[in-house]
Design a protein around this motif. Structure first.
Motif, PDB file in Angstrom:
ATOM      1  N   LEU A 145      -1.625  10.383  10.380  1.00  0.00           N
ATOM      2  CA  LEU A 145      -0.526  10.894   9.565  1.00  0.00           C
ATOM      3  C   LEU A 145       0.621  11.380  10.448  1.00  0.00           C
ATOM      4  O   LEU A 145       1.800  11.131  10.161  1.00  0.00           O
ATOM      5  CB  LEU A 145      -1.031  12.030   8.671  1.00  0.00           C
ATOM      6  N   ALA A 146       0.285  12.058  11.550  1.00  0.00           N
ATOM      7  CA  ALA A 146       1.309  12.540  12.479  1.00  0.00           C
ATOM      8  C   ALA A 146       2.066  11.377  13.105  1.00  0.00           C
ATOM      9  O   ALA A 146       3.297  11.424  13.253  1.00  0.00           O
ATOM     10  CB  ALA A 146       0.661  13.398  13.555  1.00  0.00           C
ATOM     11  N   VAL A 147       1.341  10.318  13.482  1.00  0.00           N
ATOM     12  CA  VAL A 147       1.997   9.148  14.084  1.00  0.00           C
ATOM     13  C   VAL A 147       2.952   8.494  13.102  1.00  0.00           C
ATOM     14  O   VAL A 147       4.100   8.163  13.436  1.00  0.00           O
ATOM     15  CB  VAL A 147       0.938   8.135  14.566  1.00  0.00           C
ATOM     16  N   ARG A 148       2.498   8.305  11.854  1.00  0.00           N
ATOM     17  CA  ARG A 148       3.352   7.667  10.845  1.00  0.00           C
ATOM     18  C   ARG A 148       4.583   8.530  10.559  1.00  0.00           C
ATOM     19  O   ARG A 148       5.702   8.021  10.427  1.00  0.00           O
ATOM     20  CB  ARG A 148       2.578   7.446   9.548  1.00  0.00           C
ATOM     21  N   PHE A 263       5.619   0.394   5.391  1.00  0.00           N
ATOM     22  CA  PHE A 263       4.396   0.303   6.190  1.00  0.00           C
ATOM     23  C   PHE A 263       3.987   1.686   6.694  1.00  0.00           C
ATOM     24  O   PHE A 263       2.804   2.065   6.617  1.00  0.00           O
ATOM     25  CB  PHE A 263       4.628  -0.641   7.371  1.00  0.00           C
ATOM     26  N   SER A 264       4.935   2.461   7.193  1.00  0.00           N
ATOM     27  CA  SER A 264       4.622   3.801   7.685  1.00  0.00           C
ATOM     28  C   SER A 264       4.177   4.727   6.560  1.00  0.00           C
ATOM     29  O   SER A 264       3.231   5.511   6.719  1.00  0.00           O
ATOM     30  CB  SER A 264       5.844   4.397   8.400  1.00  0.00           C
ATOM     31  N   ALA A 270      -2.688   6.713   3.313  1.00  0.00           N
ATOM     32  CA  ALA A 270      -4.111   6.449   3.537  1.00  0.00           C
ATOM     33  C   ALA A 270      -4.727   7.494   4.455  1.00  0.00           C
ATOM     34  O   ALA A 270      -5.844   7.982   4.209  1.00  0.00           O
ATOM     35  CB  ALA A 270      -4.291   5.052   4.128  1.00  0.00           C
ATOM     36  N   ALA A 271      -4.005   7.849   5.514  1.00  0.00           N
ATOM     37  CA  ALA A 271      -4.521   8.848   6.450  1.00  0.00           C
ATOM     38  C   ALA A 271      -4.680  10.206   5.777  1.00  0.00           C
ATOM     39  O   ALA A 271      -5.663  10.919   6.007  1.00  0.00           O
ATOM     40  CB  ALA A 271      -3.586   8.963   7.661  1.00  0.00           C
ATOM     41  N   ALA A 319      -1.571   0.979   4.475  1.00  0.00           N
ATOM     42  CA  ALA A 319      -2.761   1.690   4.002  1.00  0.00           C
ATOM     43  C   ALA A 319      -4.040   1.090   4.592  1.00  0.00           C
ATOM     44  O   ALA A 319      -4.914   1.818   5.072  1.00  0.00           O
ATOM     45  CB  ALA A 319      -2.808   1.657   2.478  1.00  0.00           C
ATOM     46  N   THR A 320      -4.163  -0.234   4.573  1.00  0.00           N
ATOM     47  CA  THR A 320      -5.402  -0.847   5.077  1.00  0.00           C
ATOM     48  C   THR A 320      -5.556  -0.646   6.588  1.00  0.00           C
ATOM     49  O   THR A 320      -6.654  -0.361   7.067  1.00  0.00           O
ATOM     50  CB  THR A 320      -5.435  -2.349   4.752  1.00  0.00           C
TER      51      THR A 320
END
Length: 424
Positions: A145-148, A263-264, A270-271, A319-320
């Motif tokens: 989540l932090a990366v996105r 995408f992010s 998802a995370a 998400a996947t």
């Protein structure tokens, strides 16, 4: 979740955001002042030491402890970028940017293995006994989540600061974020036992032992292959293919932003869900294989859809791939012996960030000759291969972490953890 984990997540978000700002600013400054060809050479100058030294960075993380390596890495990156802000204030010079790229790439080779090895130590620090794999999965979810979030915030911040104050101000903003991470990292609670591993061995012996450990540990070897293949296309080449897709379809530049942004967002969603539901128990192997097969199917469809469909599929792909990243990395960190985590992480990072630049020209060649959909289909084949590897069972045996009381020699390296272990 203990305070050390939360502080580390904030520090990590600051660091990744600063990293994004740095790369955008470096690319912008080099292209604007020196031209696209020089910009490509400068970016390559930073990628080469990162790839060459990545495995050595894993040895350093295991020998001196990932916490110390992270503090040193953020300190050096802060100083480098601050120096760049001062150096380009008057004039952008090719030598300055090339030196910055090489120095930053070298430090990245230390930072990446260390940041992958730290979460299990933070989880252990908050527990009285054992490793809480549910909490580890939650930490991995929050890390993704932090990366996105950083991948969304970094370009926006870089664009705003570049427009207002130019490259010097943007480099300064990156150095301030590295500084914020540097302030938080010393406050983390790290077990003393995680400080040093195998102090009596040379760096080369530790390097060799790490490779043997991955090779002889059946499930770990499978996870390394799965993570390497699953992230290979998504560590940059897909973004290149998206830009080519938008150009070939004559869509606006904003559409590329919407696709990459979706995408992010999909990955972040998802995370966040996996992090919130980490107390549930799901089988790791079917989740990894299933998410990879779904990713492969979405990639095949991606190149055939119109603009709204491409944006929607991008969110689904986020998400996947987010599910794969969280589950596979949490499982890898559960089965790997603590004093090998830096070296194991360096291998997976080399397979993704280190080797993915090799696919950049391939993306252009394939898309130019057969269309961007052909490159998406090629990536789908890679993900399907990863799913096939991930679906294979490995021999059951003693849990790998139960065998870590010794020094981590060859007998320990041959141990496989039970494959039906539940991680989230």
């Amino acid at each position: 979740m203990n305070g050390s984990v939360l502080r580390w997540l904030v520090a990590y978000t600051c660091s990744v955001t600063a990293d994004s700002i740095y790369f955008i600013t470096l690319s912008w400054a080099a292209s604007r002042a020196l031209g696209p060809a020089a910009a490509g050479l400068i970016l390559a100058a930073g990628a080469v030491p990162r790839a060459l030294l990545m495995l050595g960075g894993g040895v350093v993380a295991d020998r001196f402890g990932p916490w110390r390596v992270l503090i040193g890495s953020d300190l050096v990156r802060c100083v480098l970028v601050l120096g760049a802000a001062l150096a380009v204030a008057d004039r952008v010079q090719e030598g300055t940017l090339a030196a910055l790229a090489v120095g930053f790439g070298t430090v990245d080779a230390l930072f990446m293995p260390a940041v992958g090895a730290l979460p299990p130590m933070l989880v252990d620090a908050g527990l009285d006994t054992g490793l809480d794999t549910g909490l580890l999965a939650r930490v991995q979810g929050m890390r993704v989540l932090a990366v996105r979030a950083a991948n969304l915030a970094g370009p926006v911040l870089a664009g705003v600061v570049l427009g207002v104050g130019g490259a010097s101000a943007s480099f300064l903003a990156a150095s301030l974020l590295f500084g914020a991470s540097l302030v938080l990292l010393p406050t983390l609670r790290i077990p003393r036992t995680s400080a040093v591993s195998e102090p009596g061995q040379s760096l080369w012996q530790q390097f060799s032992e790490g490779l043997r450990y991955v090779r002889r540990h059946a499930e770990l070897r499978r996870l390394v292959i799965v993570i390497g293949l699953s992230e290979l296309c998504f560590s940059g080449p897909i973004a290149v293919a998206v830009v080519i897709l938008v150009t070939q379809r004559h869509w606006s530049g904003a559409t590329a932003g919407w696709i990459l942004g979706a995408f992010s967002v999909g990955g972040a969603a998802a995370a966040a869900i996996l992090a919130a539901r980490a107390d549930r128990r799901y089988p790791a192997r079917p989740m990894i294989a299933g998410s990879l097969m779904l990713t492969a199917g979405l990639l095949v469809a991606w190149g055939t859809l119109g603009r709204p469909g491409a944006i929607a599929v991008a969110a689904a792909l986020g998400a996947t791939t987010g599910v794969t990243m969280v589950v596979a990395n949490a499982r890898l960190q559960t089965v790997a012996a603590p004093h090998f985590l830096g070296r194991v992480t360096s291998v997976t990072t080399l397979c993704t960030l280190g080797l993915s630049p090799l696919l950049f020209p391939l993306a252009g060649i394939v898309a130019a000759r057969w269309g961007s959909g052909a490159f998406f289909a090629l990536c789908a084949v890679v993900c399907a291969a990863a799913a096939a590897v991930g679906s294979r069972s490995t021999p059951s045996g003693r849990p790998a972490r139960a065998a870590t009381a010794g020094r981590g020699g060859d007998d320990e390296a041959a141990v496989s953890a039970p494959d039906d272990h539940r991680i989230i």
